[in-house]
Write a protein that holds these residues in place. Structure first.
Motif, PDB file in Angstrom:
ATOM      1  N   LYS B  90       0.572  -1.110   0.027  1.00  0.00           N
ATOM      2  CA  LYS B  90      -0.076  -0.150   0.009  1.00  0.00           C
ATOM      3  C   LYS B  90       0.772   1.118  -0.053  1.00  0.00           C
ATOM      4  N   ASP B  91       1.288   1.672   1.229  1.00  0.00           N
ATOM      5  CA  ASP B  91       2.081   2.887   1.196  1.00  0.00           C
ATOM      6  C   ASP B  91       3.582   2.927   1.681  1.00  0.00           C
ATOM      7  N   ARG B  92       4.021   1.667   2.080  1.00  0.00           N
ATOM      8  CA  ARG B  92       5.252   1.676   2.466  1.00  0.00           C
ATOM      9  C   ARG B  92       5.584   0.049   2.101  1.00  0.00           C
ATOM     10  N   PRO B  93       7.068  -0.078   2.074  1.00  0.00           N
ATOM     11  CA  PRO B  93       7.352  -1.302   1.458  1.00  0.00           C
ATOM     12  C   PRO B  93       6.866  -2.575   2.527  1.00  0.00           C
ATOM     13  N   PHE B 122       8.521 -11.238  -1.988  1.00  0.00           N
ATOM     14  CA  PHE B 122       9.046 -10.070  -1.340  1.00  0.00           C
ATOM     15  C   PHE B 122       9.682  -9.405  -2.527  1.00  0.00           C
ATOM     16  N   PRO B 123       9.991  -8.147  -2.624  1.00  0.00           N
ATOM     17  CA  PRO B 123      10.083  -7.296  -1.411  1.00  0.00           C
ATOM     18  C   PRO B 123       8.567  -6.336  -1.134  1.00  0.00           C
ATOM     19  N   GLN B 125       7.173  -3.586  -3.023  1.00  0.00           N
ATOM     20  CA  GLN B 125       7.623  -1.969  -2.900  1.00  0.00           C
ATOM     21  C   GLN B 125       6.107  -1.233  -3.407  1.00  0.00           C
ATOM     22  N   PRO B 126       5.624  -0.253  -2.818  1.00  0.00           N
ATOM     23  CA  PRO B 126       4.474   0.327  -3.116  1.00  0.00           C
ATOM     24  C   PRO B 126       4.443   0.552  -4.999  1.00  0.00           C
ATOM     25  N   HIS B 127       3.489   0.620  -5.641  1.00  0.00           N
ATOM     26  CA  HIS B 127       3.256   0.867  -6.917  1.00  0.00           C
ATOM     27  C   HIS B 127       4.080  -0.244  -7.619  1.00  0.00           C
ATOM     28  N   ILE B 128       4.544  -1.254  -7.262  1.00  0.00           N
ATOM     29  CA  ILE B 128       5.006  -2.283  -7.892  1.00  0.00           C
ATOM     30  C   ILE B 128       4.577  -3.556  -7.819  1.00  0.00           C
ATOM     31  N   GLU B 190       8.181  -8.833 -10.447  1.00  0.00           N
ATOM     32  CA  GLU B 190       7.841  -7.496 -10.034  1.00  0.00           C
ATOM     33  C   GLU B 190       7.710  -6.659 -11.440  1.00  0.00           C
ATOM     34  N   PRO B 192       6.221  -2.913 -12.354  1.00  0.00           N
ATOM     35  CA  PRO B 192       5.766  -1.668 -12.042  1.00  0.00           C
ATOM     36  C   PRO B 192       4.510  -1.085 -12.720  1.00  0.00           C
TER      37      PRO B 192
END
Lengths: 206, 192
Positions: B90-93, B122-123, B125-128, B190, B192
């Motif tokens: 969402k807004d943080r890793p 993992f990891p 990341q937001p927007h990915i 991943e 983006p």
């Protein structure tokens, strides 16, 4: 004499009693949950700021930390340290200048980039090999040491809590370069850096 | 002792208030019940659901008797259920703990957990968007009517939980129970 007039004293006493009950029942939030996360930002309002905090180390001793961090620059790069960004994302190199007394424990910090919407981006994520033929490439990255490798300054053994002396005295200030990946269309506006929860520095990208 | 009209009225009001209060308390769920009940979001395959830590969607499931990862093959006399899902922090890793995914059968059985084949998501990341896989070993009779349970985070007790109805009827269950090919597991992808 009406009921209210007769009991006005007790009614007034109810207000602090309710406040006390609320405070007493919120101890778990303030004493356990809040200190376990990054909940105390120190907004520098510029590219340079000083973090001052009291923290408890692996040896359970309380220590004072004072460190000044300056964002020298944040700029898009093709690759960094053998990593490049996946298609649709951009790798941003972050250059910091850190200043602290040589006796400060500063090994292993947490750094994040923040975009205009307040979304946080960490170290891992969006990475691929800069050299597609590299057979030993791993997208897993270690969090940065945050201190010069040959002169890291004092630290504590995370298992035993024993002090570990620095092989060389750390200089008063040093540069730190690292990189993070943000999706295209999002640019870093702020840098967050912290060592021990809950306090961290929020610096503007110059 | 003398009964006054006001005294009797007060006694009646107090008894009524106590009765009403006890009725209200009975209607309110107890803290213990609340603790054992996470916030459930129901979804079907292909439907994206936003939870506290991110957005999750299941793309589909497949079965096999053998899965391969990093050149190693894991075989079972039962079935491997491979769940393909997408995770968007969402807004943080925030990574997704794929080993927390569980399969629940209509008769109350639970499958899943940390198995011999490690899966990672993992990891985060937001927007990915992360394309991930979860792996669950189960018998063929667990497939029909099964749902998947995806918690928002590791400790799911007071948290969001996504319940995905896989829509497996008897015919589809029979089809999944006879897998033909080995499945090659992929690491997180991943986008983006």
């Amino acid at each position: 004499m009406s009921w209210f007039k007769r009991n006005i004293g007790w009614l007034l006493a109810l207000i602090p009693a309710l406040l006390l009950a609320l405070a007493a029942s919120s101890f778990r939030y303030t004493q356990i949950y809040l200190p376990l996360d990054w909940t105390q930002p120190i907004n520098a309002g510029s590219a340079v700021g000083t973090l001052e905090q009291t923290y408890r180390g692996y040896d359970d001793q309380r220590r004072q930390r004072t460190v000044t961090v300056e964002v020298l620059g944040v700029a898009p790069v093709e690759s960094f340290g053998g990593h490049a960004a996946v298609v649709g994302a951009t790798m941003w190199q972050l250059d910091l200048l850190l200043s602290a007394d040589p006796d400060q424990h500063l090994m292993h910090c947490e750094i994040e980039l923040v975009d205009a919407e307040g979304t946080r981006y960490g170290f891992e994520g969006g990475r691929r090999a800069a050299d597609p033929d590299d057979p030993f490439y791993s997208s897993v990255v270690l969090t940065p040491m945050c201190v010069p490798e040959d002169a890291p300054g004092p630290s504590l053994n995370p298992i035993t809590g024993e002090p570990v002396e620095s092989p060389e005295v750390r200089p008063d200030s040093w540069e730190l370069a690292t990189a993070m990946v943000l999706p295209d269309g999002y640019e870093p506006q702020q840098v967050r850096i912290g060592w021990d929860k809950p306090s961290f520095l929020v610096l503007d990208v110059p | 002792m003398r009964f006054t009209r006001d005294g009797l009225l007060t006694a009646v009001i107090v008894v009524l208030a106590l009765f009403l209060g006890s009725q209200v308390v009975q209607l309110i769920p107890s803290p213990e019940e609340q603790f054992g009940r996470p916030f459930e979001h129901h979804a079907t395959v292909g439907e994206a659901v936003e939870v506290r830590t991110g957005t999750l969607s299941v793309n589909g499931v497949q079965t096999s008797r053998e899965v391969e990862i990093h050149g190693q093959v894991a075989a079972t006399t039962a079935l491997w259920l491979v769940v393909d899902f997408e995770w968007l922090a969402k807004d943080r890793p925030s990574p997704y703990a794929a080993s927390e995914v569980r399969l629940l059968t209509p008769d109350g059985r639970t499958y899943g957990g940390v198995g011999p084949v490690p899966v990672a998501c993992f990891p985060g990341q937001p927007h990915i968007t992360l394309g991930c896989q979860a792996l669950i070993e189960l018998p063929a009779d667990a497939l029909e009517g099964a749902v998947l349970r995806f918690p928002a985070a590791l400790n799911s007790e007071l948290d969001d939980v996504v319940i995905v109805d896989l829509g497996i009827d008897a015919a589809r269950a029979a089809e999944l129970a006879q897998p033909a090919e080995r499945i090659q597991l992929t690491g997180p992808v991943e986008q983006p």
